[in-house]
Design an enzyme around this catalytic site. Structure first.
Site, PDB file in Angstrom:
ATOM      1  N   TYR A  59       4.305  -0.583 -11.522  1.00  0.00           N
ATOM      2  CA  TYR A  59       4.542   0.833 -11.253  1.00  0.00           C
ATOM      3  C   TYR A  59       5.670   1.344 -12.146  1.00  0.00           C
ATOM      4  CZ  TYR A  59       1.947  -0.084  -6.895  1.00  0.00           C
ATOM      5  OH  TYR A  59       1.015  -0.466  -5.951  1.00  0.00           O
ATOM      6  N   HIS A 132      -1.318  -8.857  -7.237  1.00  0.00           N
ATOM      7  CA  HIS A 132      -1.849  -7.499  -7.270  1.00  0.00           C
ATOM      8  C   HIS A 132      -3.365  -7.479  -7.467  1.00  0.00           C
ATOM      9  CE1 HIS A 132      -0.065  -3.277  -8.294  1.00  0.00           C
ATOM     10  NE2 HIS A 132      -1.072  -3.193  -7.452  1.00  0.00           N
ATOM     11  N   SER A 211      -3.194   3.656   0.328  1.00  0.00           N
ATOM     12  CA  SER A 211      -3.901   4.947   0.312  1.00  0.00           C
ATOM     13  C   SER A 211      -4.580   5.240   1.648  1.00  0.00           C
ATOM     14  CB  SER A 211      -4.926   4.992  -0.832  1.00  0.00           C
ATOM     15  OG  SER A 211      -4.295   4.870  -2.079  1.00  0.00           O
ATOM     16  N   LEU A 213      -4.193   7.636   3.521  1.00  0.00           N
ATOM     17  CA  LEU A 213      -4.429   9.078   3.645  1.00  0.00           C
ATOM     18  C   LEU A 213      -5.338   9.593   2.533  1.00  0.00           C
ATOM     19  CD1 LEU A 213      -0.842  10.302   4.613  1.00  0.00           C
ATOM     20  CD2 LEU A 213      -2.792   9.867   6.115  1.00  0.00           C
ATOM     21  N   GLY A 214      -6.069   8.665   1.916  1.00  0.00           N
ATOM     22  CA  GLY A 214      -6.978   9.086   0.848  1.00  0.00           C
ATOM     23  C   GLY A 214      -6.253   9.786  -0.274  1.00  0.00           C
ATOM     24  N   ARG A 215      -5.085   9.235  -0.662  1.00  0.00           N
ATOM     25  CA  ARG A 215      -4.252   9.812  -1.727  1.00  0.00           C
ATOM     26  C   ARG A 215      -3.900  11.267  -1.426  1.00  0.00           C
ATOM     27  NH1 ARG A 215      -7.731   6.082  -4.053  1.00  0.00           N
ATOM     28  NH2 ARG A 215      -6.580   4.411  -5.087  1.00  0.00           N
ATOM     29  N   GLY A 216      -3.592  11.521  -0.146  1.00  0.00           N
ATOM     30  CA  GLY A 216      -3.162  12.836   0.307  1.00  0.00           C
ATOM     31  C   GLY A 216      -4.283  13.748   0.749  1.00  0.00           C
TER      32      GLY A 216
END
Length: 323
Positions: A59, A132, A211, A213-216
């Protein structure tokens, strides 16, 4: 916040964790990032009982671990269950929306990478060191053997996997115990429910949904492709293309309906559904915004009824693939 453990052998953690990737990677223009705010969010998370703090060497690359290390100085480090990852390597592209990474699971690379991560994090150990991605060119037994060396050396307390099959977990277990498995799981990504999560439950392995939240999207924070920043990697994902996104808004509407019925937010409903999938399921929603952190942490107190769960289980599959 109520707590659970990372599987049968792991430390106690808050039932909701914090993913730190978006603080310095993938979601917006680097010029708009505020490290001081992000550091404040990490420390506020600990105050709220959000103790599992997740990052990765790739990242940034590398800058996210440095950021987390600055946040977890002094007594803050003792309050956190710190997790990082190894095995993905930058592809060398200058395009921050590029989804392409190389994989390196060689034992030599693992041995070098753990020391580099510890330097960036400013600590002598991580609580959870995760592979990862599996490197298809290296037998997982060899990679996992090097991961196990980090435990024997006191550089990692436990080791986990990410985005793996049940068979890959089994193979790793022949070398060293698997503490956790991290994979995408949400109301619009349910693949792990078929085999991987049931296997983890049987084996007492923690499951860490990224994820959730489904990437927001499931939180109602994206309603149009044009809202996404120019450097946001979601612009390359099939589910966020305008036609698919427009169709997927129906999912958000149904999550909102449940939220209205029980007096919660859509994000809290989406996270509560994930939490309901198992005792050792610890979602790690990412945010760099204090109000969203508080909202996400509040999901720990949301209890969905059988009717709520049935309504959410009945949601249709989304338009578009994950990647």
């Amino acid at each position: 916040m109520r707590t659970t453990t990372l599987g049968t052998r792991g430390p106690e953690v808050g039932v909701v964790g914090l993913g730190c990737m978006g603080m310095s990677h993938a979601y917006d223009d680097p010029a708009n990032r505020d490290d001081d705010v992000s550091i404040g969010v990490i420390r506020q998370a600990l105050d709220l009982g959000v103790t599992l703090i997740d990052t990765a060497d790739v990242y940034g690359p590398y800058t996210n671990e440095e950021l987390v290390g600055r946040a977890l100085t002094g007594a803050y480090r003792d309050r956190a269950v710190l997790a990082t990852k190894v095995g993905l390597v930058p592809d060398g592209s200058s395009d921050s929306t590029s989804p392409n990474y190389g994989r390196n699971g060689s034992p030599e690379y693992i041995r070098r990478a753990i020391d580099a991560s510890l330097r960036r994090l400013g600590t002598d150990h991580v609580d959870l060191y995760q592979l990862h991605r599996v490197d298809p060119t290296v037998p997982i037994e060899e990679t996992w053997g090097a991961m196990a060396e980090t435990v024997a050396a006191g550089k990692a307390r436990q080791i986990g996997l990410s985005e793996v099959t049940a068979d890959e977990i089994r193979r790793a277990q022949t070398v060293h115990p698997v503490a956790s498995v991290q994979s995408e799981l949400s109301l619009w990504t349910r693949d792990p429910l078929a085999e991987v999560l049931p296997y983890c439950v049987r084996e007492g392995i923690a499951f860490l949904p990224f994820s959730p939240l489904g990437r927001g999207f499931l939180a109602g924070r994206v309603s149009s492709f044009d809202e996404l920043p120019a450097d946001d990697f979601r612009r390359r994902l099939p589910r966020f293309q305008q036609d698919a996104l427009r169709a997927n808004l129906a999912l958000v509407g149904r999550v909102q309906a449940v939220a209205d019925r029980i007096g919660a937010t859509p994000a809290q409903v989406a996270l509560a559904w994930v939490l309901a999938q198992g005792e050792w399921v610890v979602p790690i929603p990412g945010t760099k915004t204090p109000k969203y952190l508080i909202d996400n942490a509040g999901a720990a107190d949301v209890r969905l009824s059988a009717e709520d769960l049935a309504d959410l289980d009945a949601l249709p599959a989304p338009e578009g693939s994950r990647y």
